[in-house]
Write a protein that holds these residues in place. Structure first.
Motif, PDB file in Angstrom:
ATOM      1  N   PHE A  33      13.137  80.373  11.806  1.00  0.00           N
ATOM      2  CA  PHE A  33      14.486  80.935  12.690  1.00  0.00           C
ATOM      3  C   PHE A  33      15.027  80.071  13.482  1.00  0.00           C
ATOM      4  O   PHE A  33      16.112  80.036  13.396  1.00  0.00           O
ATOM      5  N   LYS A  34      14.476  79.603  13.622  1.00  0.00           N
ATOM      6  CA  LYS A  34      15.110  77.909  14.768  1.00  0.00           C
ATOM      7  C   LYS A  34      15.863  77.654  13.725  1.00  0.00           C
ATOM      8  O   LYS A  34      17.393  76.602  13.538  1.00  0.00           O
ATOM      9  N   ALA A  35      15.203  77.107  12.434  1.00  0.00           N
ATOM     10  CA  ALA A  35      15.506  75.675  11.243  1.00  0.00           C
ATOM     11  C   ALA A  35      16.985  76.517  10.631  1.00  0.00           C
ATOM     12  O   ALA A  35      17.506  76.414  10.862  1.00  0.00           O
ATOM     13  N   LEU A 108      11.937  86.571   4.484  1.00  0.00           N
ATOM     14  CA  LEU A 108      11.110  85.924   5.790  1.00  0.00           C
ATOM     15  C   LEU A 108      10.558  85.126   5.714  1.00  0.00           C
ATOM     16  O   LEU A 108       9.477  84.522   5.999  1.00  0.00           O
ATOM     17  N   ASN A 109      10.118  84.439   3.940  1.00  0.00           N
ATOM     18  CA  ASN A 109       8.998  83.931   3.764  1.00  0.00           C
ATOM     19  C   ASN A 109       9.411  82.544   4.522  1.00  0.00           C
ATOM     20  O   ASN A 109      10.460  81.853   4.033  1.00  0.00           O
ATOM     21  N   PRO A 110       8.603  81.219   5.145  1.00  0.00           N
ATOM     22  CA  PRO A 110       8.602  80.573   6.045  1.00  0.00           C
ATOM     23  C   PRO A 110       8.653  79.524   4.865  1.00  0.00           C
ATOM     24  O   PRO A 110       8.869  78.572   5.418  1.00  0.00           O
ATOM     25  N   SER A 111       8.516  78.970   3.668  1.00  0.00           N
ATOM     26  CA  SER A 111       7.867  77.992   3.297  1.00  0.00           C
ATOM     27  C   SER A 111       9.570  77.932   2.431  1.00  0.00           C
ATOM     28  O   SER A 111       9.605  76.716   1.679  1.00  0.00           O
ATOM     29  N   ILE A 112      10.515  78.847   2.521  1.00  0.00           N
ATOM     30  CA  ILE A 112      11.247  78.649   1.455  1.00  0.00           C
ATOM     31  C   ILE A 112      13.215  78.150   2.491  1.00  0.00           C
ATOM     32  O   ILE A 112      12.720  77.906   4.039  1.00  0.00           O
ATOM     33  N   SER A 115      19.265  77.524   2.578  1.00  0.00           N
ATOM     34  CA  SER A 115      20.102  78.547   1.403  1.00  0.00           C
ATOM     35  C   SER A 115      19.215  79.052   0.674  1.00  0.00           C
ATOM     36  O   SER A 115      19.737  79.865   0.391  1.00  0.00           O
ATOM     37  N   THR A 116      17.850  79.269   0.022  1.00  0.00           N
ATOM     38  CA  THR A 116      17.238  79.932  -0.453  1.00  0.00           C
ATOM     39  C   THR A 116      16.961  81.246   0.384  1.00  0.00           C
ATOM     40  O   THR A 116      17.757  82.141  -0.410  1.00  0.00           O
ATOM     41  N   ARG A 117      17.339  81.151   1.762  1.00  0.00           N
ATOM     42  CA  ARG A 117      17.019  82.824   1.884  1.00  0.00           C
ATOM     43  C   ARG A 117      18.417  83.286   2.305  1.00  0.00           C
ATOM     44  O   ARG A 117      17.898  84.729   2.068  1.00  0.00           O
ATOM     45  N   LEU A 118      19.555  82.529   2.771  1.00  0.00           N
ATOM     46  CA  LEU A 118      20.813  83.390   2.595  1.00  0.00           C
ATOM     47  C   LEU A 118      20.867  83.690   1.631  1.00  0.00           C
ATOM     48  O   LEU A 118      21.500  84.758   1.703  1.00  0.00           O
ATOM     49  N   ALA A 255       3.876  86.848   8.053  1.00  0.00           N
ATOM     50  CA  ALA A 255       4.787  86.706   7.516  1.00  0.00           C
ATOM     51  C   ALA A 255       6.109  86.447   8.863  1.00  0.00           C
ATOM     52  O   ALA A 255       6.829  85.489   8.459  1.00  0.00           O
ATOM     53  N   TRP A 256       5.870  87.477   9.665  1.00  0.00           N
ATOM     54  CA  TRP A 256       7.343  87.531  10.285  1.00  0.00           C
ATOM     55  C   TRP A 256       6.451  86.620  11.861  1.00  0.00           C
ATOM     56  O   TRP A 256       7.383  85.747  12.376  1.00  0.00           O
ATOM     57  N   GLY A 257       5.625  86.453  11.898  1.00  0.00           N
ATOM     58  CA  GLY A 257       4.560  85.680  13.242  1.00  0.00           C
ATOM     59  C   GLY A 257       5.258  84.479  12.556  1.00  0.00           C
ATOM     60  O   GLY A 257       5.943  83.126  13.342  1.00  0.00           O
ATOM     61  N   ALA A 258       4.573  83.796  10.972  1.00  0.00           N
ATOM     62  CA  ALA A 258       5.377  82.310  11.312  1.00  0.00           C
ATOM     63  C   ALA A 258       6.739  82.096  10.787  1.00  0.00           C
ATOM     64  O   ALA A 258       7.293  80.759  11.321  1.00  0.00           O
TER      65      ALA A 258
END
Length: 265
Positions: A33-35, A108-112, A115-118, A255-258
């Motif tokens: 989230f911060k990233a 919300l996958n923390p591993s992506i 840019s991929t998330r957006l 996933a949310w926590g990560a």
């Protein structure tokens, strides 16, 4: 057995709610989230607002999906206590929970990367417009016109935010591109559900779809017919639905926590 399953579902629901409870006034952005926030704030000024809005819209969509999963889990918990026991409804409820989990984890996958998330968030945002346009006529011409105008607004927003759209031979949008990332428009729930579940596990999404759409092959194989013509539930059907629902909630919470950098117990 049904009461034990219902109790297990209730414990799962309570634990999931508590695991993601508000972190209070001392919470600081962390994790992916911060990233994401840092990357958006570093974008050119003319693109920051749009990217920020799409990011916020995506998180809200993931949150709504999570709330939907919780709502269906509560219903499944109560459904298990029916007398006589439910037959096909647990599979339909399980399907809804699995779909909600897929949407949340996809966004919300923390591993992506950011840019991929957006790109994924923008693709889902735009895909929603096409779905709304197909049903807009149901609510009258004024509503339909508003949906079309909102769709055009989304296209302008995406262009302003630095997103581009691939189109097919019929000029239909098929993919969103953002920087070095891309995402197809239209989430393949079946494929994504398979990725989330343990390898070798029977496909509960297909089973749930069969129940939701009243496919005879599923309805026949998931029920026992007594000599006097009554239909009673197969224990394995209810157990599959409950196990999948609890597994989905655990996956969603992790996933949310990560993503938010929250320690999930």
């Amino acid at each position: 057995m049904a009461r034990l399953i219902s109790q297990a579902l209730g414990m799962c629901r309570v634990h999931a709610s508590g695991a993601l409870a508000s972190q209070g006034p001392n919470f600081r952005p962390a994790g992916s989230f911060k990233a994401d926030l840092d990357a958006t704030n570093a974008a050119p000024l003319e693109r920051q607002e749009v990217q920020g809005r799409i990011h916020a819209t995506g998180i809200e969509g993931a949150h709504l999906a999570y709330l939907s999963a919780q709502d269906h889990l509560l219903t499944l918990e109560a459904d298990m206590l029916r007398d006589p026991a439910p037959i096909w409804s647990p599979l339909t409820l399980c399907r809804a929970i699995l779909e909600s989990t897929v949407v949340s984890c996809h966004l919300l996958n923390p591993s992506i990367t950011t840019s991929t998330r957006l790109a994924r968030m923008a693709a889902l945002w735009l895909d929603d417009t096409f779905l709304a346009e197909r049903s807009a006529g149901t609510f009258g011409a004024v509503h339909a016109e508003g949906v079309r105008e909102y769709g055009q607004f989304k296209l302008r927003e995406l262009a302003t935010g630095g997103f581009s759209i691939d189109r097919d031979a019929k000029n239909r949008p098929v993919r969103i591109r953002f920087g070095d990332a891309s995402s197809p428009i239209g989430l393949n729930i079946t494929d994504e559900a398979t990725k989330l579940l343990p390898a070798g596990m029977p496909s509960p999404y297909r089973l749930g779809s069969g129940a939701a759409h009243s496919r005879p092959w599923l309805l026949e194989m998931s029920v026992t017919k007594t000599p006097d013509g009554e239909h009673i539930v197969e224990t394995a059907t209810a157990e599959t639905a409950a196990f999948t629902a609890m597994l989905c909630m655990r996956t969603c919470v992790v996933a949310w926590g990560a993503y938010f950098g929250i320690q999930v117990k």
